[in-house]
Design an enzyme around this catalytic site. Structure first.
Site, PDB file in Angstrom:
ATOM      1  N   ARG A  47       0.821  -1.220   0.000  1.00  0.00           N
ATOM      2  CA  ARG A  47       0.000   0.000   0.000  1.00  0.00           C
ATOM      3  C   ARG A  47       0.848   1.259   0.000  1.00  0.00           C
ATOM      4  O   ARG A  47       0.420   2.309  -0.484  1.00  0.00           O
ATOM      5  CB  ARG A  47      -0.993  -0.027   1.177  1.00  0.00           C
ATOM      6  CG  ARG A  47      -2.106  -1.051   0.982  1.00  0.00           C
ATOM      7  CD  ARG A  47      -3.088  -1.023   2.131  1.00  0.00           C
ATOM      8  NE  ARG A  47      -2.489  -1.400   3.394  1.00  0.00           N
ATOM      9  CZ  ARG A  47      -2.273  -2.653   3.800  1.00  0.00           C
ATOM     10  NH1 ARG A  47      -2.632  -3.652   3.014  1.00  0.00           N
ATOM     11  NH2 ARG A  47      -1.721  -2.908   4.947  1.00  0.00           N
ATOM     12  N   GLU A 107       5.574  -9.245  14.625  1.00  0.00           N
ATOM     13  CA  GLU A 107       4.975  -9.743  15.868  1.00  0.00           C
ATOM     14  C   GLU A 107       4.981 -11.278  15.860  1.00  0.00           C
ATOM     15  O   GLU A 107       5.300 -11.918  16.845  1.00  0.00           O
ATOM     16  CB  GLU A 107       3.551  -9.203  15.973  1.00  0.00           C
ATOM     17  CG  GLU A 107       3.053  -9.205  17.389  1.00  0.00           C
ATOM     18  CD  GLU A 107       1.716  -8.500  17.516  1.00  0.00           C
ATOM     19  OE1 GLU A 107       1.280  -7.873  16.539  1.00  0.00           O
ATOM     20  OE2 GLU A 107       1.110  -8.609  18.595  1.00  0.00           O
TER      21      GLU A 107
HETATM   22  P1  AMP Z   1       4.813  -2.224  11.525  1.00  0.00           P
HETATM   23  O1  AMP Z   1       6.069  -2.812  10.965  1.00  0.00           O
HETATM   24  O2  AMP Z   1       4.296  -2.954  12.722  1.00  0.00           O
HETATM   25  O3  AMP Z   1       4.942  -0.727  11.758  1.00  0.00           O
HETATM   26  O4  AMP Z   1       3.669  -2.422  10.435  1.00  0.00           O
HETATM   27  C1  AMP Z   1       3.570  -1.548   9.352  1.00  0.00           C
HETATM   28  C2  AMP Z   1       3.189  -2.261   8.093  1.00  0.00           C
HETATM   29  O5  AMP Z   1       2.175  -3.230   8.305  1.00  0.00           O
HETATM   30  C3  AMP Z   1       2.649  -1.287   7.074  1.00  0.00           C
HETATM   31  O6  AMP Z   1       3.187  -1.655   5.813  1.00  0.00           O
HETATM   32  C4  AMP Z   1       1.142  -1.460   7.135  1.00  0.00           C
HETATM   33  O7  AMP Z   1       0.609  -1.521   5.833  1.00  0.00           O
HETATM   34  C5  AMP Z   1       0.916  -2.784   7.846  1.00  0.00           C
HETATM   35  N1  AMP Z   1       0.067  -2.648   9.036  1.00  0.00           N
HETATM   36  C6  AMP Z   1       0.418  -2.915  10.301  1.00  0.00           C
HETATM   37  N2  AMP Z   1      -0.590  -2.772  11.152  1.00  0.00           N
HETATM   38  C7  AMP Z   1      -1.646  -2.376  10.391  1.00  0.00           C
HETATM   39  C8  AMP Z   1      -3.010  -2.048  10.701  1.00  0.00           C
HETATM   40  N3  AMP Z   1      -3.488  -2.094  11.942  1.00  0.00           N
HETATM   41  N4  AMP Z   1      -3.804  -1.672   9.681  1.00  0.00           N
HETATM   42  C9  AMP Z   1      -3.339  -1.617   8.415  1.00  0.00           C
HETATM   43  N5  AMP Z   1      -2.066  -1.921   8.064  1.00  0.00           N
HETATM   44  C10 AMP Z   1      -1.229  -2.303   9.049  1.00  0.00           C
END
Ligand code: AMP
Length: 176
Positions: A63, A100
């Site tokens: 995205r 995670e």
């Molecule tokens: P993080 O590495 O945990 O910051 O996760 C970020 C990535 O995961 C981004 O590329 C987001 O598109 C996706 N992502 C993580 N959590 C969500 C969420 N709650 N809603 C939508 N996309 C998420």
């Protein structure tokens, strides 16, 4: 008229337990589907970074590509895809990071920009910050200078900013 954060929130759908149980997924499809909300979002990010001598916008699969492509055109700079493992023809810089549950790898093509280029990293959502941190490490590894980060959404309660502390970070909508 410019959208406010409150207005943009109307175009973000929270979907419980997607893609797995316990995740409140922030669905940006309604925002993308609304020409005004989408263009205003891109304009707000562009306004913030317009005077910061950005030379490339790097988008994180998948995205992040949607935001980065539109923003790169708005800023009149090139676009760099940061992709999941095995999608880019080599040679590539490759870095793994912990999720995670499990792990993931991001890649950036070698030689796609010159040393010291000023690069803005873009994704749809900042959650725990692992993805953004990995993208930053990749850009650094490739010899780029990170101008900052741009997100549509930051899930502030997950404290992802800490993982990219020291860099400029803009998010249009924040969830506490
Ligand atoms: P993080 O590495 O945990 O910051 O996760 C970020 C990535 O995961 C981004 O590329 C987001 O598109 C996706 N992502 C993580 N959590 C969500 C969420 N709650 N809603 C939508 N996309 C998420």
């Amino acid at each position: 008229m410019a959208e406010t954060e409150h207005d943009l929130t109307r175009f973000i759908r929270t979907v419980q337990d997607f893609p797995t149980s316990g995740i409140d997924f922030k669905d940006i499809s309604p925002l993308l589907a609304d020409a005004h909300a989408f263009s205003q979002s891109i304009e707000m990010l562009a306004d913030y970074y317009r005077d910061k001598q950005i030379e490339y916008v790097a988008g994180i699969e998948a995205r992040g590509f949607l935001i980065a492509a539109a923003l790169s055109l708005q800023l009149e700079v090139g676009l760099l895809p940061i992709r999941k493992s095995g999608k880019l023809p080599g040679p590539v810089f490759s870095l793994g990071y912990e999720l995670e549950y499990g792990s993931a790898t991001l890649e950036l093509q070698k030689g796609c920009f010159s040393e010291g280029s000023n690069i803005l990293i873009v994704d749809d959502v900042l959650a725990t910050g692992g993805t953004a941190e990995c993208a930053a490490q990749l850009v650094n590894l490739a010899g780029g200078k990170i101008a900052g980060f741009g997100f549509l959404i930051s899930l502030d309660f997950l404290a992802g900013r800490k993982r990219i502390a020291g860099y400029e970070e803009v998010a249009l909508v924040r969830y506490d």
